[in-house]
Design an enzyme around this catalytic site. Structure first.
Site, PDB file in Angstrom:
ATOM      1  N   HIS A  76      12.453  28.070 -18.984  1.00 48.67           N
ATOM      2  CA  HIS A  76      13.622  27.244 -18.684  1.00 48.67           C
ATOM      3  C   HIS A  76      14.546  27.238 -19.889  1.00 48.67           C
ATOM      4  O   HIS A  76      14.121  26.894 -20.988  1.00 48.67           O
ATOM      5  CB  HIS A  76      13.204  25.817 -18.313  1.00 48.67           C
ATOM      6  CG  HIS A  76      12.680  25.703 -16.906  1.00 48.67           C
ATOM      7  ND1 HIS A  76      13.265  24.925 -15.948  1.00 48.67           N
ATOM      8  CD2 HIS A  76      11.644  26.326 -16.299  1.00 48.67           C
ATOM      9  CE1 HIS A  76      12.606  25.058 -14.802  1.00 48.67           C
ATOM     10  NE2 HIS A  76      11.612  25.895 -14.996  1.00 48.67           N
ATOM     11  N   TYR A 202      17.017  15.185 -15.377  1.00 47.35           N
ATOM     12  CA  TYR A 202      16.702  13.866 -15.923  1.00 47.35           C
ATOM     13  C   TYR A 202      17.868  12.969 -15.522  1.00 47.35           C
ATOM     14  O   TYR A 202      18.976  13.150 -16.019  1.00 47.35           O
ATOM     15  CB  TYR A 202      16.581  13.932 -17.449  1.00 47.35           C
ATOM     16  CG  TYR A 202      15.329  14.631 -17.945  1.00 47.35           C
ATOM     17  CD1 TYR A 202      15.238  16.026 -17.988  1.00 47.35           C
ATOM     18  CD2 TYR A 202      14.225  13.895 -18.403  1.00 47.35           C
ATOM     19  CE1 TYR A 202      14.083  16.655 -18.451  1.00 47.35           C
ATOM     20  CE2 TYR A 202      13.076  14.523 -18.878  1.00 47.35           C
ATOM     21  CZ  TYR A 202      13.009  15.895 -18.890  1.00 47.35           C
ATOM     22  OH  TYR A 202      11.868  16.521 -19.359  1.00 47.35           O
ATOM     23  N   PRO A 291       6.275   9.984 -21.493  1.00 42.38           N
ATOM     24  CA  PRO A 291       6.419  11.377 -21.041  1.00 42.38           C
ATOM     25  C   PRO A 291       7.855  11.900 -20.986  1.00 42.38           C
ATOM     26  O   PRO A 291       8.051  13.093 -20.736  1.00 42.38           O
ATOM     27  CB  PRO A 291       5.814  11.346 -19.629  1.00 42.38           C
ATOM     28  CG  PRO A 291       5.966   9.939 -19.174  1.00 42.38           C
ATOM     29  CD  PRO A 291       5.873   9.081 -20.398  1.00 42.38           C
ATOM     30  N   LYS A 295       6.583  15.672 -24.729  1.00 43.75           N
ATOM     31  CA  LYS A 295       6.034  16.022 -26.040  1.00 43.75           C
ATOM     32  C   LYS A 295       4.508  15.951 -26.139  1.00 43.75           C
ATOM     33  O   LYS A 295       3.925  16.506 -27.076  1.00 43.75           O
ATOM     34  CB  LYS A 295       6.633  15.086 -27.107  1.00 43.75           C
ATOM     35  CG  LYS A 295       8.035  15.448 -27.526  1.00 43.75           C
ATOM     36  CD  LYS A 295       8.046  16.604 -28.495  1.00 43.75           C
ATOM     37  CE  LYS A 295       9.347  17.364 -28.515  1.00 43.75           C
ATOM     38  NZ  LYS A 295       9.438  18.428 -27.492  1.00 43.75           N
ATOM     39  N   TYR A 383      13.720  19.009 -27.893  1.00 41.59           N
ATOM     40  CA  TYR A 383      13.038  19.305 -26.627  1.00 41.59           C
ATOM     41  C   TYR A 383      12.281  20.628 -26.709  1.00 41.59           C
ATOM     42  O   TYR A 383      11.141  20.744 -26.256  1.00 41.59           O
ATOM     43  CB  TYR A 383      14.075  19.342 -25.488  1.00 41.59           C
ATOM     44  CG  TYR A 383      13.479  19.252 -24.098  1.00 41.59           C
ATOM     45  CD1 TYR A 383      13.350  18.026 -23.454  1.00 41.59           C
ATOM     46  CD2 TYR A 383      13.083  20.390 -23.413  1.00 41.59           C
ATOM     47  CE1 TYR A 383      12.809  17.933 -22.174  1.00 41.59           C
ATOM     48  CE2 TYR A 383      12.540  20.316 -22.127  1.00 41.59           C
ATOM     49  CZ  TYR A 383      12.404  19.091 -21.520  1.00 41.59           C
ATOM     50  OH  TYR A 383      11.874  19.004 -20.257  1.00 41.59           O
TER      51      TYR A 383
HETATM   52  C1  PHB Z   1       6.263  17.386 -15.417  1.00 41.47           C
HETATM   53  O1  PHB Z   1       6.658  18.372 -14.803  1.00 41.47           O
HETATM   54  O2  PHB Z   1       5.198  16.815 -15.128  1.00 41.47           O
HETATM   55  C2  PHB Z   1       7.088  16.810 -16.517  1.00 41.47           C
HETATM   56  C3  PHB Z   1       8.189  17.523 -16.964  1.00 41.47           C
HETATM   57  C4  PHB Z   1       8.979  16.993 -17.973  1.00 41.47           C
HETATM   58  C5  PHB Z   1       8.686  15.761 -18.512  1.00 41.47           C
HETATM   59  C6  PHB Z   1       7.569  15.049 -18.080  1.00 41.47           C
HETATM   60  C7  PHB Z   1       6.769  15.573 -17.076  1.00 41.47           C
HETATM   61  O3  PHB Z   1       9.497  15.229 -19.468  1.00 41.47           O
END
Ligand code: PHB
Length: 390
Positions: A76, A202, A291, A295, A383
């Site tokens: 990504h 997000y 989450p 990280k 990130y």
């Molecule tokens: C996930 O795909 O489970 C996931 C992806 C990004 C995040 C947290 C969880 O920031």
């Protein structure tokens, strides 16, 4: 009857940190024993997060057969931040020339377990650690599923046994750590549907946060902000889609049957002590992050990379300097990741007690990130992950 096993490094916990550490040690000719109280099937099927930093993938590559992150996972090159009904792309490639890989943690674990077993290494499932004694020859006291006692005597013990670590008590005693609770949690779902978007979204909305993540062409992972005491059974599928959709205004989610639901509680935590004598902590035993910044597993891998170098110096050359430096060196990255995870969380979620001022300030903060080359670059850099060598 107690069975005693002797090894160089006893590793408690067969998560990403423990397994990766045993691999790195084996590559340097250092023998280890890894125990975990869970069954292999449990470890390989528990749904966890899915984003690997570039440095994590590079470390998996070095291990050989584990580089499936690149072939089965997906690179990504950016994410979308969404607020006030509009999407804003953070372009990792343009900002920092780096990327992340979407490859679920349980797949990483399957690869690491298979590689360890193929190499004939000592990995024991269903073995619970009860305590650790420090000393020149530290010991792990454990028992197996039949209640048979096992003692592992080693040159060094590593606690990679997660947030409810048994090893932590031997390192920190009653001194616990710094922590922060959050007044919200994530409701996570897995569904059978095509991806709703090419990249992760997000999304900040007046109704709270949502994350649109992915697993494959046919399975998607999504989360929405919820009360920490939410009951997973209390929502119909239709209600779940309503909750998700209203938090992602401006995008139409592709819906499908929901086949798994869970509530993830949030906590930020860093243990005060990461090492005592011949015991050290890594991964969730040492720290937990919310989450939102993706990280958790990456930070565990970064700890292990440092600790592996320190243990090589100690056990092969009798040089303790890297081990002495481990708590301080690891802490620097841990606190950067703590800050980033807290920042992403506070910038994107709706606090239950937020005032009109708080809400408008938050939008100002989001705008100052997406409308600034430097703001986007900070987010992209954190990130994708700071260099592992730093
Ligand atoms: C996930 O795909 O489970 C996931 C992806 C990004 C995040 C947290 C969880 O920031």
């Amino acid at each position: 009857m107690t069975t005693t096993v002797r090894t160089r490094v006893a590793i408690i916990g067969a998560g990403p940190a423990g397994l990766m550490l045993s691999h790195l040690l084996a590559a340097a000719g250092i023998e280890s024993v890894v125990i975990d109280q869970r069954t292999r099937d449990d470890i390989e099927s528990t749904i966890r997060a899915g984003i690997l930093e570039q440095g994590t993938v590079e470390l998996l590559d070095a291990i050989g057969p584990a580089s499936r992150a690149r072939t089965v996972g997906h690179r990504h090159d950016g994410i979308e931040l969404r607020f006030e009904g509009e999407g804003h792309r953070i372009d990792f490639a343009e900002s920092v020339g780096r990327a992340v890989w979407l490859y679920p943690q349980h797949e990483v674990l399957k690869d690491l377990i298979a590689a360890r077993l193929a190499a004939g290494q000592d990995l024991r499932f269903g073995v619970t650690a009860d305590g650790v004694d420090d000393g020149d020859r530290p010991r792990v006291h454990a028992h197996d599923a039949d209640g048979v006692a096992l003692e592992i005597e080693a040159d060094f013990v590593v606690g990679s046994d997660g947030s409810r670590s048994v090893a932590r008590a031997a390192v920190s005693g009653a001194r616990n750590g710094s922590f922060r609770e959050y007044p919200f949690a994530w409701f996570g779902i897995l569904c059978e549907a095509p991806p709703s978007s090419e990249e992760l979204i997000y999304s900040n909305s007046p109704d709270g946060f949502a994350l649109v993540s992915q697993r494959s062409a046919t399975v998607q992972r999504m989360y929405f902000q919820c009360d920490p005491d939410s009951d997973t059974a209390a929502f119909s599928e239709e209600q779940l889609w309503d909750e998700l959709q209203k938090r992602v205004p401006g995008t139409t989610l592709k819906q499908g049957p929901i086949f798994q639901r869970d509530v993830l509680r949030f906590r930020s935590f860093v243990a005060h002590d990461l090492r005592r004598g011949r015991i050290a902590l890594v991964g969730d035993a040492a720290h937990t992050v919310p989450p939102t910044g993706a990280k958790g597993m990456n930070l565990a891998i970064a700890d292990v990379r440092l600790l592996a170098s320190a243990l090589k110096a100690l056990l092969l050359d009798g040089d303790e300097r890297l081990l002495d430096a481990y708590p301080e060196t690891a802490s620097r990255r841990i606190w950067k990741a703590q800050h980033f995870s807290w920042w992403m969380t506070s910038m994107l979620h709706a606090a239950p007690d937020a005032t009109d001022f708080d809400r408008r300030r938050q939008l100002g903060e989001l705008r100052s990130v997406v409308e600034s080359e430097h703001g986007r670059a900070y987010l992209a850099e954190a990130y994708c992950g700071w260099p592992l060598d730093a």
